[in-house]
Structure formats: C-alpha cells, structure tokens
Design an enzyme around this catalytic site. Structure first.
Site, PDB file in Angstrom:
ATOM      1  N   LYS A 296     -78.494  -3.715  -2.567  1.00 35.34           N
ATOM      2  CA  LYS A 296     -78.216  -4.430  -3.512  1.00 35.34           C
ATOM      3  C   LYS A 296     -79.582  -4.256  -4.706  1.00 35.34           C
ATOM      4  CE  LYS A 296     -75.204  -7.500  -4.825  1.00 35.34           C
ATOM      5  NZ  LYS A 296     -74.001  -7.695  -4.729  1.00 35.34           N
TER       6      LYS A 296
ATOM      7  N   ASP B 228     -71.853  -6.653 -10.243  1.00 37.22           N
ATOM      8  CA  ASP B 228     -71.941  -8.045  -9.604  1.00 37.22           C
ATOM      9  C   ASP B 228     -72.128  -8.916 -10.727  1.00 37.22           C
ATOM     10  OD1 ASP B 228     -72.478  -9.372  -6.650  1.00 37.22           O
ATOM     11  OD2 ASP B 228     -73.922 -10.042  -8.127  1.00 37.22           O
TER      12      ASP B 228
HETATM   13  P1  NDP Z   1     -69.283 -12.249 -12.869  1.00 41.62           P
HETATM   14  O1  NDP Z   1     -70.604 -12.051 -14.060  1.00 41.62           O
HETATM   15  O2  NDP Z   1     -68.049 -11.346 -13.548  1.00 41.62           O
HETATM   16  O3  NDP Z   1     -68.974 -13.613 -13.187  1.00 41.62           O
HETATM   17  C1  NDP Z   1     -69.663 -14.780 -12.592  1.00 41.62           C
HETATM   18  C2  NDP Z   1     -69.052 -15.940 -12.982  1.00 41.62           C
HETATM   19  O4  NDP Z   1     -69.711 -17.063 -12.345  1.00 41.62           O
HETATM   20  C3  NDP Z   1     -69.202 -16.341 -14.522  1.00 41.62           C
HETATM   21  O5  NDP Z   1     -67.794 -17.205 -14.892  1.00 41.62           O
HETATM   22  C4  NDP Z   1     -70.383 -17.185 -14.610  1.00 41.62           C
HETATM   23  O6  NDP Z   1     -70.640 -17.780 -15.635  1.00 41.62           O
HETATM   24  C5  NDP Z   1     -70.405 -18.002 -13.275  1.00 41.62           C
HETATM   25  N1  NDP Z   1     -71.819 -18.129 -12.871  1.00 41.62           N
HETATM   26  C6  NDP Z   1     -72.610 -16.985 -12.603  1.00 41.62           C
HETATM   27  N2  NDP Z   1     -73.880 -17.755 -12.032  1.00 41.62           N
HETATM   28  C7  NDP Z   1     -73.742 -18.925 -12.299  1.00 41.62           C
HETATM   29  C8  NDP Z   1     -74.664 -20.101 -11.955  1.00 41.62           C
HETATM   30  N3  NDP Z   1     -75.877 -19.943 -11.598  1.00 41.62           N
HETATM   31  N4  NDP Z   1     -74.067 -21.544 -12.149  1.00 41.62           N
HETATM   32  C9  NDP Z   1     -72.825 -21.292 -12.826  1.00 41.62           C
HETATM   33  N5  NDP Z   1     -72.024 -20.747 -13.107  1.00 41.62           N
HETATM   34  C10 NDP Z   1     -72.478 -19.129 -12.605  1.00 41.62           C
HETATM   35  O7  NDP Z   1     -69.545 -11.780 -11.656  1.00 41.62           O
HETATM   36  P2  NDP Z   1     -68.531 -11.631 -10.530  1.00 41.62           P
HETATM   37  O8  NDP Z   1     -67.332 -12.304 -10.623  1.00 41.62           O
HETATM   38  O9  NDP Z   1     -68.524 -10.088 -10.119  1.00 41.62           O
HETATM   39  O10 NDP Z   1     -69.306 -12.148  -9.132  1.00 41.62           O
HETATM   40  C11 NDP Z   1     -69.126 -13.637  -8.574  1.00 41.62           C
HETATM   41  C12 NDP Z   1     -69.622 -13.761  -7.182  1.00 41.62           C
HETATM   42  O11 NDP Z   1     -68.607 -12.781  -6.496  1.00 41.62           O
HETATM   43  C13 NDP Z   1     -70.881 -13.380  -7.078  1.00 41.62           C
HETATM   44  O12 NDP Z   1     -71.529 -14.104  -5.983  1.00 41.62           O
HETATM   45  C14 NDP Z   1     -70.930 -11.908  -6.548  1.00 41.62           C
HETATM   46  O13 NDP Z   1     -72.148 -11.531  -5.657  1.00 41.62           O
HETATM   47  C15 NDP Z   1     -69.723 -11.972  -5.603  1.00 41.62           C
HETATM   48  N6  NDP Z   1     -69.021 -10.562  -5.386  1.00 41.62           N
HETATM   49  C16 NDP Z   1     -68.751  -9.936  -6.485  1.00 41.62           C
HETATM   50  C17 NDP Z   1     -68.166  -8.660  -6.347  1.00 41.62           C
HETATM   51  C18 NDP Z   1     -67.505  -7.826  -7.338  1.00 41.62           C
HETATM   52  O14 NDP Z   1     -66.890  -6.734  -6.967  1.00 41.62           O
HETATM   53  N7  NDP Z   1     -67.991  -8.025  -8.646  1.00 41.62           N
HETATM   54  C19 NDP Z   1     -67.978  -8.167  -4.718  1.00 41.62           C
HETATM   55  C20 NDP Z   1     -68.350  -8.992  -3.866  1.00 41.62           C
HETATM   56  C21 NDP Z   1     -68.803 -10.622  -4.153  1.00 41.62           C
HETATM   57  P3  NDP Z   1     -70.669 -17.540 -17.085  1.00 41.62           P
HETATM   58  O15 NDP Z   1     -69.281 -17.110 -17.356  1.00 41.62           O
HETATM   59  O16 NDP Z   1     -70.996 -18.608 -17.977  1.00 41.62           O
HETATM   60  O17 NDP Z   1     -71.628 -16.634 -17.109  1.00 41.62           O
END
Ligand code: NDP
Length: 450
Positions: A125, A165
């Site tokens: 990671k 991510d």
């Molecule tokens: P994105 O950046 O596309 O989206 C993240 C979302 O979560 C956004 O809406 C963001 O808000 C919100 N967010 C992030 N951090 C915070 C926080 N600290 N407090 C409140 N809201 C938060 O990321 P992903 O969708 O790719 O990832 C989401 C989760 O899925 C993570 O845990 C990641 O590790 C996990 N994951 C992702 C994979 C992938 O293929 N992308 C694979 C496996 C797991 P805002 O829009 O305001 O930034």
C-alpha cells in the site's frame, strides 16, 4: 492470549504511535487463536512476527510547485508488506490524514485480502499526505509527477503494481503512468486502474463497489434471501460508494444515502445516481449541492452528527454499505442499525467499523462481510488487468464482470467454509482472517526464512 499482547507491545515499542496499524493487527490475531491452537507449527516458524513486519518500507519527500509558484513538500510512502503470494499489490491513497500508521494498516489488511481472492498477488500500500481538494488539474499533475519521480525506481510489473484508493482515481493513475513511462521508457502494466484506451480493464472502475454488493448478495443467498426490494444505507460518495449504489439499483434494491467529508445526504426516494456522478465524478463538489436539484432530500452537515457516531447510520434500512473510510461506523452506530432492523453489512471501505461495532454485529449474528473479503473485488479485477496487460488482450465488460462475480462467490465460500470449520458459521471475520492467513503462511513456510 499472551502472544497477542506481546506482539502488540512489541509493535508499540518498535513502531510507536501507529494506532490504526495495531488495531488491524489485533483484529487478525484475535481471529487466529483457534488456528494457532490447532496448528502449532505456525508459531514455531514465527510466522506472526514475520508477517507484522513489512518486507520493505519506503518513505520519501515529494516537492511540488502550485499554480501561484509556491513550493510545497509532502511525504510519500510505499509499504511493500508481503510478497509470499506474488508481486506487491495495493492502492495509493492521497489524503491529508495519511501517515505511516494508516498506510501500514492498509498494507497489512491487503495481504489477507489478496490471499482471499485466490490469485497470485502479495500485499502492499502507499500514498501521501497530499490533499487533492481544491487543487487544479495542473497542480494534481505536478504532484503526481513528483511522487512518481521517486516511486518509479521501486515498482515494476512483476515486483510491485500500485492502483488507486482514496483521492487516486483514473486521472491520477494517468498522470503517474505518463511519468513512469517518461522516466523508464517502458510501456508496461506497472499500475492498474488505467484508462481503458491505454491498457486499463473494463469493470476496474466499478469493481470494488459491484463486488461489495455481490458479496452481500452471497451472504443473503446463503439463507435464501436477496437484496431485491431492500432499503440500503451507503456511506461515501467516491469510487466505491458510487458503484455500490449502481449495482444496488441493478439488483432491485433502494440505496437512500451517501456521505462525504462535508456531511450525509438522505433521499428517501432513492439517491439519483446520474446526479451523484455529476457532482462527485465531474464537478468534484460537496454533496450538499444535491439539494439544489432535489430539495425533498435531507443533508446533515458533519457539525450536526451525533457525538458518538455518524448521521448516515441513524436512518432506518435493511442493509448497510460503509464505503468511505476507516472507523466511520462506531458502536453506537452499530446499535442504532440493529435497533432499526438492519441485518446485513457489507464493507466497501477498509476497516470502516470500529472493533466495538464489529462486536455488536457478531453478537447479533447478522450477515457481516468484513472489508478484506467484501471489498476484494477491486484488487481481484486489478489482477485481471495485469493478466490482460501481460497477454496483450482485452476482455469484454461481460467477461470481466462474470469473472468478478465468480471471484466474489468464491471468496464468500472460502470465508464461510473456514468459519464453519472452526465452529462459528456466522463469523466471517474469523473465516476471512484464517483463510487468508493460512494461504500466506503456508507459502512463507515453503519459501524458507526470507
Ligand atoms: P474516493 O476518494 O473515491 O472516495 C472516498 C469518499 O469517502 C469520498 O466521498 C470522501 O469525501 C469520503 N471520505 C474520505 N475520507 C473521509 C474522511 N476522513 N471523513 C469523511 N469522509 C471521507 O475513494 P474510494 O471510493 O476509492 O475509497 C473508499 C474506501 O474504499 C477506502 O476505505 C478505500 O481504502 C476502500 N477501497 C477502495 C478500493 C478501490 O478500488 N478504490 C478498493 C478496496 C477498498 P469527499 O468526497 O468529501 O472527499
């Protein structure tokens, strides 16, 4: 068990101030107790001590210049955690909260997740404490180029293959790939999540969200139920949340919420997916803007969240899909979900439920799919991207989605069979941890002390 205490105490001394990492390690070790009793050779081979120590940790300076000519310095990370099953594989996260603890917890989880897919991929990671919010495309490009200017020497299609991510999507992967190609002169599958015009796999963008819904469907089907007609809560509004919502609609469910760092959106009629995509994929603005077009919806800003949790989990629903970030679902949130009749949680995010919340789910014996199993569809499809790159072929959308569905089915099967083997059929946390651990540990033993 004293060895859990000793391991955590050892980590606290050798890697201080890494609470998320200790949390992830503790959760895995607790599940392993019955296995370690039954198979003492894992202890004898010091597998736990070897597994909690990354094979390699890379930390570096990422200097870049903003549009006003100001110089900024961020910290870059790549943790190459375990390569027993294949090249290191795992995403890059760009978010201001990133530190060594967050990247190590994610890397540690990734080892077991990747093992559960049944594919040949190790765990890694990376990321940076860079905050992409409000930055122009040019600033994002300069940052990505600077980040890759150091990372390129550590990665490669058969050694370490990063993906996206939080804060890293197709745009960022494109800028990083461009810089890798410029520095090395090689056009190769060194990153996944690439654009489909230049080596990306169809369904990679959708894979984590779709997979997380397939996992829920598998859990429900094991008891003769399914998602059709179910009201669902989803947190997050990024890549994973959006495609979770899309697949829920396709399977006849009604997703009624989304959330982002500004607050929680609730639309009892069902979240309008096209508008959500416009706001978050194109305009990159707060969810609050949804109300301009759909004034009947509710928006709860973060400042109005309950003191002991998050607004999104306080609505009534049959199923929940945490898809934002770690520790976004507390014990109080879990209790509220139970009171409101929710009996299925499938985690799109990594470690979104606190240990106390997980306890509530397990005690209530609901269908609970832990992230390392439920969100493994993303990395599994990344591996399909790697194999398409290596064989210079492109599979169709249907072919990849069919494969993803099979992989999620197999992961569920592996977790539930292992849970049954250890006498706790409803406990997929135990099933996922033991099944993932056993595959990696056996490979490590066969490969000797390295
Ligand atoms: P994105 O950046 O596309 O989206 C993240 C979302 O979560 C956004 O809406 C963001 O808000 C919100 N967010 C992030 N951090 C915070 C926080 N600290 N407090 C409140 N809201 C938060 O990321 P992903 O969708 O790719 O990832 C989401 C989760 O899925 C993570 O845990 C990641 O590790 C996990 N994951 C992702 C994979 C992938 O293929 N992308 C694979 C496996 C797991 P805002 O829009 O305001 O930034």
């Amino acid at each position: 068990m004293p060895y859990i205490h000793n391991t955590i105490t050892g980590l606290m001394a050798s890697s201080p101030a890494q609470s998320e990492f200790y949390q992830a390690v503790e959760e895995v070790l607790e599940s392993l107790e019955p296995l370690l009793e039954k198979s003492p050779h894992y202890r004898k081979n010091h597998i736990i001590e070897r597994m909690v120590e990354p094979e390699r940790q890379i930390m570096f300076r990422v200097p870049w210049v903003d549009d006003n000519g100001e110089i900024h310095i961020n910290k870059g990370y790549r943790i190459e955690f375990n390569s027993a099953l294949g090249p290191y594989k795992g995403g890059l996260r760009f978010h201001p909260s990133v530190n060594a603890s967050i990247i190590k917890f994610l890397g540690f989880e990734q080892i077991f997740k990747n093992a559960l897919t049944g594919l040949q991929i190790g765990g890694g990671k990376g990321g940076s404490n860079f905050d992409p919010k409000g930055r122009s495309d040019n600033e994002i490009m300069r940052f990505c180029q600077s980040y890759m200017s150091e990372l390129y020497r550590h990665i490669g299609p058969t050694t370490d293959v990063p993906a996206g991510d939080i804060g890293v999507g197709a745009r960022e992967i494109g800028y990083m790939f461009g810089q890798y190609k410029r520095l090395t002169g090689r056009y190769e599958g060194v990153l996944t999540g690439k654009g489909t015009l230049w080596g990306g796999s169809l369904v990679r963008k959708e894979a984590t969200g779709y997979g997380c819904v397939f996992f829920a469907e598998n859990m429900l089907k094991s008891q003769g139920d399914d998602l059709k007609g179910k009201t669902c809560l989803v947190s997050g509004a990024g890549n994973v949340a959006i495609y979770t919502i899309e697949k829920l609609y396709q399977l006849g469910a009604l997703p009624v919420s989304a959330s982002d760092s500004s607050g929680t959106l609730y639309d009892a009629k069902g979240i309008n997916l096209a508008h959500l995509k416009e706001l978050k994929e194109q305009k990159r603005v707060s969810l609050q803007n949804y109300l301009e077009q759909y004034p009947h919806a509710e928006f709860v800003p973060v400042k109005d969240y309950p003191e002991d949790g998050h607004a999104v989990w306080r609505y009534k629903a049959d199923a929940g899909f945490p898809c934002a970030t770690q520790n976004e679902l507390t014990e109080a949130d879990a209790k509220a979900l139970m009171t409101n009749g929710c009996n299925c949680i499938s985690e799109g995010a990594n470690m979104p439920s606190t240990p106390e919340a997980v306890e509530v789910f397990l005690r209530n014996k609901i269908h609970y799919g832990p992230g390392k199993a439920a969100n493994a569809g993303g990395v599994a499809t990344s591996q399909l991207e790697m194999s398409q790159n290596a064989s210079m072929q492109q599979l169709s959308f249907e072919q990849v989605e069919t494969r993803l569905k099979e992989i999620m089915h197999d992961i569920h099967q592996r977790c539930s069979e292992t849970a049954k083997e250890f006498g706790q059929p409803h406990n997929l946390v135990l099933g996922a941890n033991i099944a993932g651990f056993r595959r990696v540990a056996d490979a490590m033993i066969e490969q000797g002390v390295v």
